[in-house]
Design a protein around this motif. Sequence first.
Motif, PDB file in Angstrom:
ATOM      1  N   LEU A 179       0.856  -1.185   0.000  1.00  0.00           N
ATOM      2  CA  LEU A 179       0.000   0.000   0.000  1.00  0.00           C
ATOM      3  C   LEU A 179       0.891   1.233   0.000  1.00  0.00           C
ATOM      4  O   LEU A 179       1.823   1.342   0.798  1.00  0.00           O
ATOM      5  N   LYS A 180       0.593   2.159  -0.907  1.00  0.00           N
ATOM      6  CA  LYS A 180       1.308   3.433  -0.936  1.00  0.00           C
ATOM      7  C   LYS A 180       0.294   4.556  -1.038  1.00  0.00           C
ATOM      8  O   LYS A 180      -0.447   4.656  -2.023  1.00  0.00           O
ATOM      9  N   GLN A 181       0.273   5.396   0.003  1.00  0.00           N
ATOM     10  CA  GLN A 181      -0.625   6.538   0.041  1.00  0.00           C
ATOM     11  C   GLN A 181       0.170   7.834  -0.006  1.00  0.00           C
ATOM     12  O   GLN A 181       1.185   7.978   0.670  1.00  0.00           O
TER      13      GLN A 181
ATOM     14  N   GLY B 240      -4.348   1.854  -9.349  1.00  0.00           N
ATOM     15  CA  GLY B 240      -3.627   1.391  -8.172  1.00  0.00           C
ATOM     16  C   GLY B 240      -3.964  -0.016  -7.727  1.00  0.00           C
ATOM     17  O   GLY B 240      -3.438  -0.496  -6.718  1.00  0.00           O
TER      18      GLY B 240
ATOM     19  N   THR C 139       3.685   2.467   2.555  1.00  0.00           N
ATOM     20  CA  THR C 139       2.850   2.904   3.677  1.00  0.00           C
ATOM     21  C   THR C 139       2.549   1.714   4.583  1.00  0.00           C
ATOM     22  O   THR C 139       2.581   1.820   5.817  1.00  0.00           O
TER      23      THR C 139
ATOM     24  N   LEU D  63      -4.371  10.701  -2.087  1.00  0.00           N
ATOM     25  CA  LEU D  63      -4.273   9.759  -3.204  1.00  0.00           C
ATOM     26  C   LEU D  63      -3.747   8.418  -2.708  1.00  0.00           C
ATOM     27  O   LEU D  63      -2.760   8.355  -1.973  1.00  0.00           O
ATOM     28  N   VAL D  64      -4.393   7.331  -3.143  1.00  0.00           N
ATOM     29  CA  VAL D  64      -3.880   5.983  -2.928  1.00  0.00           C
ATOM     30  C   VAL D  64      -3.303   5.526  -4.267  1.00  0.00           C
ATOM     31  O   VAL D  64      -4.051   5.197  -5.196  1.00  0.00           O
TER      32      VAL D  64
ATOM     33  N   SER E 112      -2.840   0.148  -4.122  1.00  0.00           N
ATOM     34  CA  SER E 112      -3.842  -0.266  -3.140  1.00  0.00           C
ATOM     35  C   SER E 112      -3.725  -1.760  -2.829  1.00  0.00           C
ATOM     36  O   SER E 112      -4.292  -2.606  -3.533  1.00  0.00           O
ATOM     37  N   SER E 113      -2.957  -2.081  -1.792  1.00  0.00           N
ATOM     38  CA  SER E 113      -2.872  -3.451  -1.244  1.00  0.00           C
ATOM     39  C   SER E 113      -2.656  -4.499  -2.326  1.00  0.00           C
ATOM     40  O   SER E 113      -3.402  -5.482  -2.429  1.00  0.00           O
TER      41      SER E 113
END
Length: 591
Positions: A350-352, A565, A396, A356-357, A360-361
Amino acid sequence: MARFLPILTLLAAALALQALSGEHAVSVLNYIGLYALVALGLVVLTGITGQTSFGQAAFAGIAAYATAVIATQFGLGPLVTLPAALLTTAVAAFLIAAITLRLSGHYLPLSTIAWGISLFYLFGNIEMLGGHTGIDHIPPLSLFGHELTGGRELGVIIWGLVALAVWAVSNLLDSAQGRALRAVKDAPLMAETFGVDTVKEKRIAFVLAALLAGLSGWLYAYLLRFVNPSPFSLSIGIEYLFMVVVGGAGYVWGAIIGAALITLAREWLQDFLPVLLGTSGNFETVVFGGLIIFLLHRAEGGVAERLSGLVRRLPFLAPTDAGEETDAPQLPVRPRPSAGGDLLVVDSALKQFPGLVAVSSISLKVRTGEILGLIGPNGAGKSTLFNLISGTLHLTSGTITFDGQVISGRTPRQIGDCGLARTFQHVKMMPNRSVLENVMLGAHRRAHVGVLASCLHMERREETAIRAEAIRQIRRVGLEDVMMQPAGSLPLGKQRILEIARALAADPILLLLDEPAAGLRLPEKKLLYKLLRQLRAEGLTILIVEHDMDFVMSLVDRLVVMSFGQLICEGDPAKVQGDQRVVEAYLGDAA
C-alpha cells in the motif's frame, strides 16, 4: 607515459621559469602554485561533485595557523608540521561536512559562507594565534639540514607538490571512485541504485578539497614566514571559486589555468591602471570584476573546456577505442537461485500520498527465471509499484521480500546490494562521459579499492576487470560502435539500451526494466527482444513495465495488469488479452 607526460611538462616548465625569471616573477609563480592547489580541490568539490564552497580559504588558514603555532611555539620542523596541519584541516573538514553536506540547493553554499566568515574571525580573535596581528618569525622550511629561505628554492617544493597533486587527482578521477564522484553530481538516484554511497562520496570530495587547501596553507606559512587572517577571508574564498570557474570547473588543468589567469590579471591591472589613470585607488577591483564577467561570457565552461578539443588532437592524448581485455581478471559473480521458486514477493503493498492511494494493497510474485510484465493505463500505479520494489519510495504498509530477505524500508543502494538492478523511465546517466564509463559505473559495487589506492594508481587490476566487464556488456547489447562517444550524444533509444548494459554490469539476479522499448525503432526492438529472451535463457529474472503491447505480449511469460492502483488481472498473455476487465480498462474494444 601519456598520463605522466603533461604533468612532467608542467613541472619542467615551472622550474624553467623559476630559474630564468626575476624575483618578482618568481614570487608570482609561487603564488600561482599555491592558488592552484586550492583550486584543484575545488575542481573535485565543485566541478566534479557539484558542491559549491566559498570557504576553502578558511581551510588554508587552519593549516597555516597550525603550522605557525607548532613551528614557533614548539620549534618543530616539517616532519611534524605537515602531518599536523593536514590532520587538523581534515578533522575540521570532516566535522563541518557532517553538519553541512546534507543540505542541498542554495543552502549548501550559504552554509559555506557562514563557516568561512566564522573561521576568519576566529583566527583574528584567538590570542594564541596573535589576533589580527598574526604570527611572525616562523622558522624557515628545513629539509635535510638545509634551510629553504629563497623563493626559487621554495618554488621547487611548491611546484613539485602541485605536479604530485595533479597526478593524484587525475588518477582518482580515472578510477571507480572518480566515476562515483561524477555520478553524485549527474544522477544521484542512479548512483545510489548502483552502489554509490552519495553522502560518503560528497564527504570524500569535501575532505580532499580541504586537504589540498591545507597543503597550500602549509606552504604559505613557510613561504611568507608570517601568518595573519587577511589571506583567509571570504573574499579570497570567492576568488578561488572564480579561478575554478574561469579555468574550467570540470577539468584538472582548469585549476592551474584559472589560478594563472586570475593571478596574472590582478598583477597586470595593479601595475597598469595607476599608470593609465594617473591615480591610485580600487579601480583594479572594478576592472577585475568586469574582466571575469567577460571571460565567463566568452568561455562559459571555462578556458579548459575551450582548449580540450585542441588537446584531444595531440597524439599522446587522443582518445582510443576500447580494445579486447584478453588477460583481464574476472569480477566476482553472484550465485544464482534455483529456478522455479518465488524470487520476489510483494505482499499487500500500500502506498498513500496526501489525498491519493497510488498502490492499493497489491500482492504479486515473480518466479525465478521468468519474465513478468507489468502493464496498465497511464496513472495505474505501475511506476509507483516499480519504485516501491527498488526502494525509491517507501511503503505505507505491507512487505516486499526478495530472495528470502525483507527489503521494504531499505534504501536503493541496500536493495541493489541484494542483487536487483534497474533502468529508469526517464533515462539517468552521466551525459558528458563516454558510454563505456557509464556502463563501468554499473559494476561499482563489484569494486573495492579505496580512495588512497586510487590516488596512487594502485587500482589498475580491478579497474581492468571492470573495464573488461563493461565492454562485454556493451557488445552484448550492440553498442560497441558508440562505445567511446559521450552518452548524452546518443539518441534516446540507444540511451535506453545503454541503461540495460549498465544494469547487466551490476551482475543482477533480478532485472527491473522501466519502459525499455520506448523510443526504440523496430530493428532496435527486435535486438532488445532477442537480448531479453537470451537473458531469460541464461537464468536471469526480469520484471518489465512496458506500454508497447506487441512487444510485451510476445516477450513475457506472465502479465500483471493494474488499473487505478489495483491489480485487476494476472496470468499468461493469452488469458490477459481475453479478460473483459483488461479490455475495458486498457486494451480497448479493438483488442
